[in-house]
Design a protein around this motif. Structure first.
Motif, mmCIF file in Angstrom:
data_model
loop_
_atom_site.group_PDB
_atom_site.id
_atom_site.type_symbol
_atom_site.label_atom_id
_atom_site.label_comp_id
_atom_site.label_asym_id
_atom_site.label_seq_id
_atom_site.Cartn_x
_atom_site.Cartn_y
_atom_site.Cartn_z
ATOM 1 N N TYR A 5 0.882 -1.193 -0.005
ATOM 2 C CA TYR A 5 -0.039 -0.108 -0.027
ATOM 3 C C TYR A 5 0.941 1.242 0.045
ATOM 4 O O TYR A 5 0.696 2.198 -0.706
ATOM 5 N N THR A 6 1.860 1.344 0.587
ATOM 6 C CA THR A 6 2.760 2.598 0.801
ATOM 7 C C THR A 6 3.479 2.752 -0.358
ATOM 8 O O THR A 6 3.770 3.860 -0.794
ATOM 9 N N ALA A 7 3.772 1.548 -1.043
ATOM 10 C CA ALA A 7 4.603 1.733 -2.384
ATOM 11 C C ALA A 7 4.021 2.162 -3.467
ATOM 12 O O ALA A 7 4.156 3.049 -4.134
ATOM 13 N N MET A 8 2.552 1.904 -3.481
ATOM 14 C CA MET A 8 1.543 2.138 -4.480
ATOM 15 C C MET A 8 1.140 3.735 -4.275
ATOM 16 O O MET A 8 1.267 4.652 -5.279
ATOM 17 N N LEU A 9 1.047 4.104 -2.866
ATOM 18 C CA LEU A 9 0.989 5.335 -2.883
ATOM 19 C C LEU A 9 1.949 6.446 -2.931
ATOM 20 O O LEU A 9 1.506 7.445 -3.515
ATOM 21 N N TYR A 10 3.233 5.948 -3.027
ATOM 22 C CA TYR A 10 4.400 6.770 -3.166
ATOM 23 C C TYR A 10 4.421 6.594 -4.876
ATOM 24 O O TYR A 10 4.727 7.927 -5.472
ATOM 25 N N LEU A 11 4.164 5.636 -5.442
ATOM 26 C CA LEU A 11 3.962 5.631 -6.993
ATOM 27 C C LEU A 11 3.139 6.768 -7.619
ATOM 28 O O LEU A 11 3.177 7.229 -8.451
ATOM 29 N N ALA A 12 1.830 6.752 -6.707
ATOM 30 C CA ALA A 12 0.738 7.460 -7.303
ATOM 31 C C ALA A 12 1.024 8.995 -7.119
ATOM 32 O O ALA A 12 0.549 9.878 -7.866
ATOM 33 N N LYS A 13 1.736 9.377 -5.998
ATOM 34 C CA LYS A 13 1.939 10.900 -5.535
ATOM 35 C C LYS A 13 3.038 11.257 -6.059
ATOM 36 O O LYS A 13 3.125 12.733 -6.107
ATOM 37 N N SER A 14 4.237 10.499 -6.661
ATOM 38 C CA SER A 14 5.379 10.996 -7.025
ATOM 39 C C SER A 14 5.326 11.360 -8.548
ATOM 40 O O SER A 14 4.834 10.802 -9.290
ATOM 41 N N ASN A 15 5.360 12.725 -8.676
ATOM 42 C CA ASN A 15 5.340 13.369 -10.137
ATOM 43 C C ASN A 15 6.258 12.373 -11.073
ATOM 44 O O ASN A 15 5.919 12.093 -12.284
ATOM 45 N N THR A 16 7.433 12.132 -10.702
ATOM 46 C CA THR A 16 8.392 11.317 -11.477
ATOM 47 C C THR A 16 8.114 10.113 -11.695
ATOM 48 O O THR A 16 8.111 9.600 -12.899
ATOM 49 N N SER A 17 7.602 9.308 -10.754
ATOM 50 C CA SER A 17 7.153 8.094 -10.939
ATOM 51 C C SER A 17 6.078 7.992 -11.867
ATOM 52 O O SER A 17 5.701 7.104 -12.886
ATOM 53 N N MET A 18 5.100 8.858 -11.702
ATOM 54 C CA MET A 18 3.707 8.785 -12.858
ATOM 55 C C MET A 18 4.343 9.175 -14.040
ATOM 56 O O MET A 18 3.908 8.450 -15.053
ATOM 57 N N LEU A 19 5.152 10.011 -14.138
ATOM 58 C CA LEU A 19 5.774 10.218 -15.905
ATOM 59 C C LEU A 19 6.321 8.944 -16.246
ATOM 60 O O LEU A 19 6.139 8.743 -17.422
ATOM 61 N N VAL A 20 7.256 8.313 -15.660
ATOM 62 C CA VAL A 20 7.794 6.959 -16.177
ATOM 63 C C VAL A 20 6.929 6.019 -16.497
ATOM 64 O O VAL A 20 6.934 5.346 -17.401
ATOM 65 N N LEU A 21 5.818 5.938 -15.376
ATOM 66 C CA LEU A 21 4.805 4.772 -15.661
ATOM 67 C C LEU A 21 3.878 5.068 -16.769
ATOM 68 O O LEU A 21 3.413 4.160 -17.698
ATOM 69 N N ALA A 22 3.719 6.655 -16.919
ATOM 70 C CA ALA A 22 2.728 7.006 -18.133
ATOM 71 C C ALA A 22 3.363 6.698 -19.500
ATOM 72 O O ALA A 22 2.804 6.266 -20.244
#
Length: 157
Positions: free
Chosen positions: A53-70
């Protein structure tokens, strides 16, 4: 007069434009870089946050992570569309590729103008719908070209 299946050097020019000067094709290079970045972001997140849960929350809130995943999802969509085109149409004739380039620029410009109308509602769902519309248009154009080709072949025989 050139055959409908072959255009003089235009297809070769397009193929040469799709590679860097070093000769590496763009899509595999883009895929390798995107996959490496995605793996790095996920591995970094899992090492920092051991709980799901904390890992997914971090991925969803981090702009850099969201950019890479997008970016990774964009790559997967491109690969899926290329697979569907290859599955349904096989290799494209040169005239079909040329028609796609001609129609594609107009269609993308038209979609960008349409996006300005919906600028208040622009979100990821709107982008997905416009991408799906573009893919459906491309399928339609290819089917139209194939039907025209079959009609010409029927008239010649």
């Amino acid at each position: 007069m050139p055959d409908n299946n072959q255009l003089p050097n235009r297809n070769n020019n397009r193929r040469q434009q799709a590679t860097f000067r070093s000769g590496i094709p763009r899509l595999p290079l883009y895929g390798a870089i995107t996959t490496a970045l995605t793996c790095t972001v996920i591995a970094s997140t899992v090492s920092k946050y051991p709980h799901y849960y904390t890992a997914m929350l971090y991925l969803a809130k981090s702009n850099t992570s969201m950019l890479v995943l997008a970016n990774m999802s964009l790559l997967l969509i491109i690969l899926f569309c290329k697979l569907m085109f290859r599955l349904f149409f096989g290799t494209l004739r040169a005239i079909e590729v040329e028609h796609l380039y001609e129609r594609g620029w107009f269609s993308v410009t038209e979609m960008c103008l349409a996006l300005t109308i919906f600028r208040d509602e622009s979100n990821i769902l709107m982008a997905e719908m416009f991408a799906a519309l573009l893919v459906v248009k491309i399928f339609h154009w290819l089917l139209e070209d194939r039907v025209d080709f079959m009609e010409q072949q029927l008239m010649l025989s």
